[in-house]
Design a protein around this motif. Structure first.
Motif, PDB file in Angstrom:
ATOM      1  N   VAL A 143       0.835  -1.200   0.000  1.00 14.58           N
ATOM      2  CA  VAL A 143       0.000   0.000   0.000  1.00 14.58           C
ATOM      3  C   VAL A 143       0.872   1.254   0.000  1.00 14.58           C
ATOM      4  CG1 VAL A 143      -1.702   1.318   1.320  1.00 14.58           C
ATOM      5  CG2 VAL A 143      -1.940  -1.159   1.102  1.00 14.58           C
ATOM      6  N   PHE A 144       1.975   1.217   0.747  1.00 10.97           N
ATOM      7  CA  PHE A 144       2.890   2.367   0.778  1.00 10.97           C
ATOM      8  C   PHE A 144       3.454   2.642  -0.623  1.00 10.97           C
ATOM      9  CE2 PHE A 144       7.286   3.899   0.998  1.00 10.97           C
ATOM     10  CZ  PHE A 144       7.114   5.105   1.659  1.00 10.97           C
ATOM     11  N   ILE A 145       3.864   1.594  -1.329  1.00 10.69           N
ATOM     12  CA  ILE A 145       4.434   1.759  -2.661  1.00 10.69           C
ATOM     13  C   ILE A 145       3.386   2.302  -3.636  1.00 10.69           C
ATOM     14  CG2 ILE A 145       5.300   0.488  -4.669  1.00 10.69           C
ATOM     15  CD1 ILE A 145       6.856  -1.279  -2.708  1.00 10.69           C
ATOM     16  N   ALA A 156       1.362   9.452  -4.750  1.00 12.12           N
ATOM     17  CA  ALA A 156       1.050   9.142  -6.144  1.00 12.12           C
ATOM     18  C   ALA A 156      -0.450   8.959  -6.329  1.00 12.12           C
ATOM     19  CB  ALA A 156       1.788   7.872  -6.568  1.00 12.12           C
ATOM     20  N   LEU A 157      -1.147   8.731  -5.224  1.00  8.32           N
ATOM     21  CA  LEU A 157      -2.598   8.612  -5.246  1.00  8.32           C
ATOM     22  C   LEU A 157      -3.221   9.829  -4.584  1.00  8.32           C
ATOM     23  CD1 LEU A 157      -3.179   4.890  -4.141  1.00  8.32           C
ATOM     24  CD2 LEU A 157      -3.359   5.829  -6.451  1.00  8.32           C
ATOM     25  N   ALA A 275       1.402   2.491 -13.515  1.00  8.73           N
ATOM     26  CA  ALA A 275       2.851   2.613 -13.439  1.00  8.73           C
ATOM     27  C   ALA A 275       3.443   1.315 -12.892  1.00  8.73           C
ATOM     28  CB  ALA A 275       3.227   3.786 -12.527  1.00  8.73           C
ATOM     29  N   PRO A 276       4.696   1.014 -13.221  1.00  6.92           N
ATOM     30  CA  PRO A 276       5.321  -0.206 -12.692  1.00  6.92           C
ATOM     31  C   PRO A 276       5.237  -0.309 -11.174  1.00  6.92           C
ATOM     32  CG  PRO A 276       6.683   0.742 -14.418  1.00  6.92           C
ATOM     33  CD  PRO A 276       5.584   1.722 -14.165  1.00  6.92           C
ATOM     34  N   MET A 277       5.354   0.824 -10.470  1.00  6.04           N
ATOM     35  CA  MET A 277       5.290   0.802  -9.011  1.00  6.04           C
ATOM     36  C   MET A 277       3.895   0.438  -8.526  1.00  6.04           C
ATOM     37  SD  MET A 277       8.323   1.302  -7.957  1.00  6.04           S
ATOM     38  CE  MET A 277       8.311   1.841  -6.245  1.00  6.04           C
ATOM     39  N   ASP A 278       2.861   0.788  -9.300  1.00  4.49           N
ATOM     40  CA  ASP A 278       1.492   0.384  -8.950  1.00  4.49           C
ATOM     41  C   ASP A 278       1.371  -1.136  -8.973  1.00  4.49           C
ATOM     42  OD1 ASP A 278       0.481   2.998  -8.675  1.00  4.49           O
ATOM     43  OD2 ASP A 278       0.163   3.150 -10.833  1.00  4.49           O
ATOM     44  N   LEU A 279       1.949  -1.740 -10.006  1.00  3.38           N
ATOM     45  CA  LEU A 279       1.865  -3.190 -10.142  1.00  3.38           C
ATOM     46  C   LEU A 279       2.696  -3.890  -9.074  1.00  3.38           C
ATOM     47  CD1 LEU A 279       2.072  -3.473 -14.036  1.00  3.38           C
ATOM     48  CD2 LEU A 279       0.049  -3.440 -12.579  1.00  3.38           C
ATOM     49  N   VAL A 280       3.829  -3.300  -8.716  1.00  5.65           N
ATOM     50  CA  VAL A 280       4.652  -3.870  -7.643  1.00  5.65           C
ATOM     51  C   VAL A 280       3.876  -3.838  -6.326  1.00  5.65           C
ATOM     52  CG1 VAL A 280       6.716  -3.524  -6.226  1.00  5.65           C
ATOM     53  CG2 VAL A 280       6.863  -3.335  -8.719  1.00  5.65           C
ATOM     54  N   VAL A 285       0.564  -6.739  -2.064  1.00  6.51           N
ATOM     55  CA  VAL A 285      -0.684  -6.922  -1.310  1.00  6.51           C
ATOM     56  C   VAL A 285      -1.253  -8.308  -1.561  1.00  6.51           C
ATOM     57  CG1 VAL A 285      -3.053  -6.133  -1.011  1.00  6.51           C
ATOM     58  CG2 VAL A 285      -1.215  -4.459  -1.266  1.00  6.51           C
ATOM     59  N   LEU A 286      -1.271  -8.742  -2.824  1.00  4.29           N
ATOM     60  CA  LEU A 286      -1.780 -10.073  -3.141  1.00  4.29           C
ATOM     61  C   LEU A 286      -0.889 -11.159  -2.544  1.00  4.29           C
ATOM     62  CD1 LEU A 286      -2.853  -9.547  -6.864  1.00  4.29           C
ATOM     63  CD2 LEU A 286      -4.309  -9.704  -4.855  1.00  4.29           C
ATOM     64  N   LEU A 287       0.409 -10.938  -2.564  1.00  2.05           N
ATOM     65  CA  LEU A 287       1.338 -11.895  -1.958  1.00  2.05           C
ATOM     66  C   LEU A 287       1.078 -12.009  -0.462  1.00  2.05           C
ATOM     67  CD1 LEU A 287       3.763 -13.775  -2.203  1.00  2.05           C
ATOM     68  CD2 LEU A 287       5.262 -11.783  -1.929  1.00  2.05           C
TER      69      LEU A 287
END
Length: 301
Positions: A143-145, A156-157, A275-280, A285-287
């Motif tokens: 969530v932080f990322i 970013a949000l 953005a790549p950071m969104d996917l990371v 979170v899913l992990l």
């Protein structure tokens, strides 16, 4: 064999429910982006209509729709479920989507999985296990990322998306835990119907959506109907049924198909860029949810 069938039904129900939720968020994003609809209009009417349809269905089937109120103590329980389980979770979720997108809003809502874990540890009471501690760290990092893209002091949000995403997560915990006893005693539909109907009345009284200038054309009607039938009535029925069959933790794991569906549909259909950071962040979170369920034999509510 009976246990296997029950487990299989629970898995199927959670998968379909999560999938319907994922599409529902994207339908909402489409209306927010292209049709001038807001969550303050969509959610109150959605809950009101959905709850009313369920209660009418039960009446047509000659079921006692007031069975949940035979015990007067359930009046307060139902009001709590309606306000914090239905109204809070749905308004929080769609408002987070409104200020971000379906994929991001869904991931923010999934902080509720970690909150559910914390609730279990506090109510048991016990300390988090090793895998659960790792899950908490992963979720917070994810969530932080997503919120900062790794840049401390910068968002970013939009703050509104984070704020309402947190409330959606709190609502997630409430509807996963609070109605369990009533559902076990009275079945899913009466509890779900009254929860939605009362939640819709509360939100309509607070937000007065019928006084809002929203043009309901063919597309709005189509997507609203999809959200009501599949994203609300069917999805909640399937998820709450799955919770009854296999428990909230396993249901939460399987329902993780929701953010995956929301991310893919938002990217492919709505052309939302991530953005790549969104996917990371989303992956972390899913992990975290996967890590939580690594050892769940005695992790029950």
């Amino acid at each position: 064999m009976k246990k296997l069938n029950t487990t299989a039904l629970g898995i199927i129900a959670a998968t379909l429910g999560g999938t319907f939720w994922g599409f529902s968020g994207c339908f909402g994003q489409y209306m927010f982006t292209y049709k001038g609809v807001t969550s303050s209009w969509l959610v109150p009417i959605r809950l009101l209509v959905s709850g009313l349809l369920i209660l009418i269905l039960l009446t047509v089937q000659k079921k006692n729709v007031f069975v949940v109120y035979e015990d007067k103590k359930n009046i307060l329980k139902m009001l709590i479920f309606a306000l914090f389980g239905m109204a809070l979770s749905q308004y929080g979720y769609f408002t987070a989507v409104q200020y971000s997108n379906a994929g991001t809003g869904t991931i923010l809502q999934y902080m509720g999985q970690i909150m559910l874990l914390v609730y279990v540890c506090v109510s048991t009471p016990r300390w988090p296990r090793k895998n659960e501690t790792i899950a908490i760290i992963l979720s917070m990092a994810g969530v932080f990322i997503m919120a900062t893209h790794g840049k401390i002091g910068e968002l970013a949000l939009r703050p509104e998306a984070i704020f309402w995403g947190v409330f959606a997560a709190i609502g997630f915990v409430c509807y996963s835990v609070q109605p369990a006893e009533m559902i076990s005693k009275y079945t899913v539909l009466p509890v779900l119907g009254w929860g939605m109907f009362l939640g819709g009345i509360m939100l309509c009284a607070a937000m007065r959506p019928f006084s809002m200038a929203v043009k309901v054309d063919g597309e709005v009607a189509l997507f609203f109907t999809g959200i009501v039938i599949f994203g609300t009535i069917m999805a909640y029925y399937l998820i709450l049924t799955s919770i009854k069959l296999i428990g909230p933790v396993k249901t939460s794991l399987i329902a993780c198909v929701e953010p995956v569906v929301a991310l893919v549909v938002a990217a492919v259909w709505l052309k939302t860029s991530f953005a790549p950071m969104d996917l990371v962040g989303a992956a972390l979170v899913l992990l975290a949810i996967l890590v939580i369920t690594k050892k769940t034999e005695d992790f029950k509510l």
